[in-house]
Design a protein around this motif. Sequence first.
Motif, mmCIF file in Angstrom:
data_model
loop_
_atom_site.group_PDB
_atom_site.id
_atom_site.type_symbol
_atom_site.label_atom_id
_atom_site.label_comp_id
_atom_site.label_asym_id
_atom_site.label_seq_id
_atom_site.Cartn_x
_atom_site.Cartn_y
_atom_site.Cartn_z
ATOM 1 N N GLN A 99 -12.406 1.652 0.218
ATOM 2 C CA GLN A 99 -11.246 2.459 -0.166
ATOM 3 C C GLN A 99 -11.510 3.891 0.278
ATOM 4 O O GLN A 99 -12.667 4.291 0.440
ATOM 5 N N ALA A 100 -10.427 4.641 0.461
ATOM 6 C CA ALA A 100 -10.595 5.986 1.018
ATOM 7 C C ALA A 100 -11.380 6.891 0.075
ATOM 8 O O ALA A 100 -12.167 7.718 0.503
ATOM 9 N N THR A 107 -8.556 -3.603 -4.420
ATOM 10 C CA THR A 107 -9.936 -4.027 -4.207
ATOM 11 C C THR A 107 -10.487 -3.573 -2.878
ATOM 12 O O THR A 107 -11.661 -3.732 -2.595
ATOM 13 N N ASP A 143 5.015 6.122 5.187
ATOM 14 C CA ASP A 143 5.284 6.578 3.814
ATOM 15 C C ASP A 143 5.140 8.087 3.708
ATOM 16 O O ASP A 143 4.699 8.743 4.666
ATOM 17 N N LEU A 184 -6.355 -4.159 3.754
ATOM 18 C CA LEU A 184 -6.330 -3.735 5.156
ATOM 19 C C LEU A 184 -7.299 -4.552 6.003
ATOM 20 O O LEU A 184 -7.054 -4.779 7.189
ATOM 21 N N ASN A 216 0.840 -1.211 0.000
ATOM 22 C CA ASN A 216 0.000 0.000 0.000
ATOM 23 C C ASN A 216 0.867 1.250 0.000
ATOM 24 O O ASN A 216 0.629 2.194 -0.760
HETATM 25 P P1 ADP Z 1 -6.636 -1.588 -1.645
HETATM 26 O O1 ADP Z 1 -5.296 -1.041 -1.418
HETATM 27 O O2 ADP Z 1 -6.652 -2.880 -2.354
HETATM 28 O O3 ADP Z 1 -7.589 -0.626 -2.195
HETATM 29 P P2 ADP Z 1 -6.688 -1.782 1.232
HETATM 30 O O4 ADP Z 1 -7.675 -2.393 2.138
HETATM 31 O O5 ADP Z 1 -5.305 -2.222 1.297
HETATM 32 O O6 ADP Z 1 -7.250 -1.961 -0.222
HETATM 33 O O7 ADP Z 1 -6.741 -0.256 1.476
HETATM 34 C C1 ADP Z 1 -7.964 0.396 1.594
HETATM 35 C C2 ADP Z 1 -7.823 1.822 1.253
HETATM 36 O O8 ADP Z 1 -7.102 2.508 2.272
HETATM 37 C C3 ADP Z 1 -7.067 2.077 -0.014
HETATM 38 O O9 ADP Z 1 -7.875 1.974 -1.140
HETATM 39 C C4 ADP Z 1 -6.594 3.520 0.197
HETATM 40 O O10 ADP Z 1 -7.614 4.418 -0.103
HETATM 41 C C5 ADP Z 1 -6.344 3.585 1.698
HETATM 42 N N1 ADP Z 1 -4.938 3.371 2.003
HETATM 43 C C6 ADP Z 1 -4.367 2.255 2.461
HETATM 44 N N2 ADP Z 1 -3.060 2.435 2.661
HETATM 45 C C7 ADP Z 1 -2.771 3.702 2.339
HETATM 46 C C8 ADP Z 1 -1.579 4.510 2.334
HETATM 47 N N3 ADP Z 1 -0.401 4.013 2.734
HETATM 48 N N4 ADP Z 1 -1.673 5.776 1.922
HETATM 49 C C9 ADP Z 1 -2.850 6.259 1.537
HETATM 50 N N5 ADP Z 1 -3.998 5.574 1.501
HETATM 51 C C10 ADP Z 1 -3.978 4.308 1.910
#
Ligand code: ADP
Length: 938
Positions: free
Chosen positions: A612-613, A624, A593, A628, A561
């Motif tokens: 997702q955010a 997807t 990061d 997380l 991520n």
């Molecule tokens: P994916 O990465 O497959 O979309 P995740 O569950 O890993 O799914 O992450 C969910 C959401 O959290 C991501 O879509 C992103 O919007 C946000 N996110 C996760 N890690 C980060 C990061 N290091 N920096 C910014 N946004 C993040």
Amino acid sequence: MNNRIFIEASLDPLVAINNEGKIIDLNEAVVNITGVSRDKLTGADFLEYFNDPEKARQGYREVYAKGSVADYPLTIRNIHGKLTDVLFNGSVFKDDNGNVIGAVVVARDIAEQKWAKDLRSANKELAFQNEEKEKRASELVLANKELAFQNEEKEKRASELVLANKELAFQNEEKEKRAAELVLANKELAFQNEEKEKRASELVLANKELAFQNKVKEKRASELVLANKELAFQNEEKEKRASELVIADVELEFQNKEKEKREIATKELESLSYSAKLASQYSLSLIEASRDPLVTISPEGKITDMNEATAKIIGMTRKKLTGTDFFKYFTEQQKAREVYQEVFAKDSVADSPLTIRHKNGKLTDVYINGSVYKDDAGNVLGVVIVARDVTEQKRIATELKEAKVAAESATLLAEEAKSKAEKLTGIAEAAVKAKQQFLSNMSHEIRTPMSAIIGFTKVLLKTELTPKQEEYLSAIKLSGDSLIVLINDILDIAKVDAGKMVFEQAPFRMESSISDMLQLFESKILEKNLKLVKEYDKNIPKVLVGDPVHLHQIILNLISNAVKFTSKGKITVRVKLVSEDDEKVRVQFAVKDTGIGIEEDKISKIFEHFQQASGGTTRLYGGTGLGLAIVKHLVEPQGGFITVKSTINKGSTFSFILSFLKTNQNIAFETENLELNKEYENIKVLVVEDIALNQLLMKTILDDFGFERDIAANGKIAIEKMQKKSYDIVLMDLQMPEMNGFEATEYIRKTLNTKIPIIALTADVTTVDLAKCEAVGMNDYVSKPIDERLLYSKIVSLVKKPASAFKTKKKTDLNNTSSKCIDLHYLMQRTKSDPEMMMEMISIYLVQTPTLIKAMKQGLIDKDWQAVYSAAHKMIPSFSIMGIRGDFENMARKVQEYAKTQQHTEEIPELVLQLERVCSQACKELEEEYNTVKSTNS
Ligand code: ADP
């Protein structure tokens, strides 16, 4: 001079015999001793003239056997029966060519010698007897001396006894003296005792006096107490009397008051007779006021009186009712009659249920209570009946009953609903299972072709391609990779949902585990021009117990991520020791990061499934929204909690803390570096795989590794191949027709009885019971699509064959000593070139090896196969450690196997010989190495 004269003159008989034992010549002495003429003797059988011909034959044979015989005792028998003892000496005689042609025998008469011997022995006996006599005489002299000595001793002892007696007498006198002194002392003592007693009795008297005085004092004291009591009593009396006087006053006053009361009572009496009149009036009105019907009945059953309630309930006037039959007004007249008769019989009745019928037909349920009433003489005048209206009660009762029935049916309904719900739960659970099964099956179905697609893409990418082709293929591979990631994610979520996520507790090296993972991102980081920083706390114990695979997965998700959402700057992976006690450590992991950041109100959502955010994330960054959610489900069940700090456009930090148990266990060297270095070759691999595509893929991968490989399409074929040829390792698919991977492994372990390493190739880690793989005896597993580096490292670490062992030519040739028989490359790798460890391992080898060889050889001599087996078994690991060629290790394995099965044991000696040669060569070389290491490091 003629020799014949000497021969004839000899007094000892001389005979020449031919090879047949016949006499061919003799002298006169023979004629004399046998009494047989010369003519007769010549040509006769030599043996005939001896008392014991068999013994003679034996002597004669001995001459022939040894060439000569000396002083062989025999007895010659004269023609008249006289016996002569002779000592027989003989020797063979030969012709000019050295052939034995006969024997010459001399027999010496020893009769005379015998007599001399007897004389000598008689003399000896005499001398011996004389000596004995002298000995006895000298013994007698000694005995006399002894006797004299003993007499002297006795006299000495007698005089000592006289002295002792005197001493005794003296001691007795002394004792008597002392006794007399003791008598005196006793008397003195007795006197002193008497004195003491006297004093004691004086004391008793003094005590008595004292006691008496005390008593007197006590008496006086009690007299005083009595006097006090008397005084107190008199005081009380005085007070009593005073109070009696008071009482008397009160009494007087009371009597006065009584008088007044009596006067009032007389007045009250008068008024009471008036109020009694009123009271009867009052009770009548009470009866009338009662809402329960009250009736009086004559002994004949006629109504004599009633209240208003009765008239109301029946709907008739009092007048009409008076004189009528009481039971007429009930629905069950007979029962009513019985009730009222019962009152007469028993004097009373309680709560008899009846129903009164109103004139207009309205029914009233009542409980009848009744009792007789009598005149002053006790004659029954009639009965009084009270009928209590219980309509309401009955209604409530019926309602209650109905409610109960309703409740019961409701319970039934509820139970039905419950069992329905249970059925539905069952169906739902089955549905969940079915979903899980479906996911597993689907994943299997998808993964198999996917692994082929990815695998062949990789293979194709290694061939010569135009830039365009390479670009397209890379795109295919990328898509394939992300599809596999998606499938894995979905499977993980399914596993979490089904509560099937199991956490391992295994020792692992945390630092190398983290470093391995970071390596995976190297190319991606380079590509995006980012920096990857590792901050690892060196205080964390090297080996910890936990679940390295899931830890890997958590951090992998977080880093991917971080890489995905960061376009410039750096990614920091920090591992810090938070706390430590005797048993465990708490470690904080943080992935930081400098990327796009997450809006505050989105932070709580990103851990949910498919969240997702922002809406555009997938479009911009892919993914997807499962990563997380998986991370959370992997951290929390292990007692951790994941937190995020994030600022938009500045970056995010994901961190969590997990506990790990400490351990003293040391982990065997792991293939920390998964780099494909071509250090190992010629490993013979048997691939058991039914799907042709996968077979082809495995072939290309193994060819690439430089390994030899054979393919078997199912377990059965694999076993047949293994019986014909030897392999170093088996890669075993699980689902196959005819004989699957589990069955095949079980057969290999139990029936073929071999420990050959077996790696399971699994398409789906969820449903395939990994525990089952372990239980049947597999050593490890690799999931499809195959990660080449992982497969390579697993094969190598299980086979552990240094390449040098294979690069040299096959046949053992020790005479050619130009090349070294050891290769310390592996040992250096294992010990990380630590000189002390290297020296220690070499010296262990130097001590152990000669002993093992000796034990093996001794076992061979004793045919003690168990000893041979055990020595070979102990020796086997040392070959690869010291980099000694693999064919020697195989020899040791053969020795081990033959000794165990006791087959081909005839081949063991040659094998042991070869092992001895190579081991002594290895020892020589290792001694040199040892000294070199020592001198360069001291
Ligand atoms: P994916 O990465 O497959 O979309 P995740 O569950 O890993 O799914 O992450 C969910 C959401 O959290 C991501 O879509 C992103 O919007 C946000 N996110 C996760 N890690 C980060 C990061 N290091 N920096 C910014 N946004 C993040």
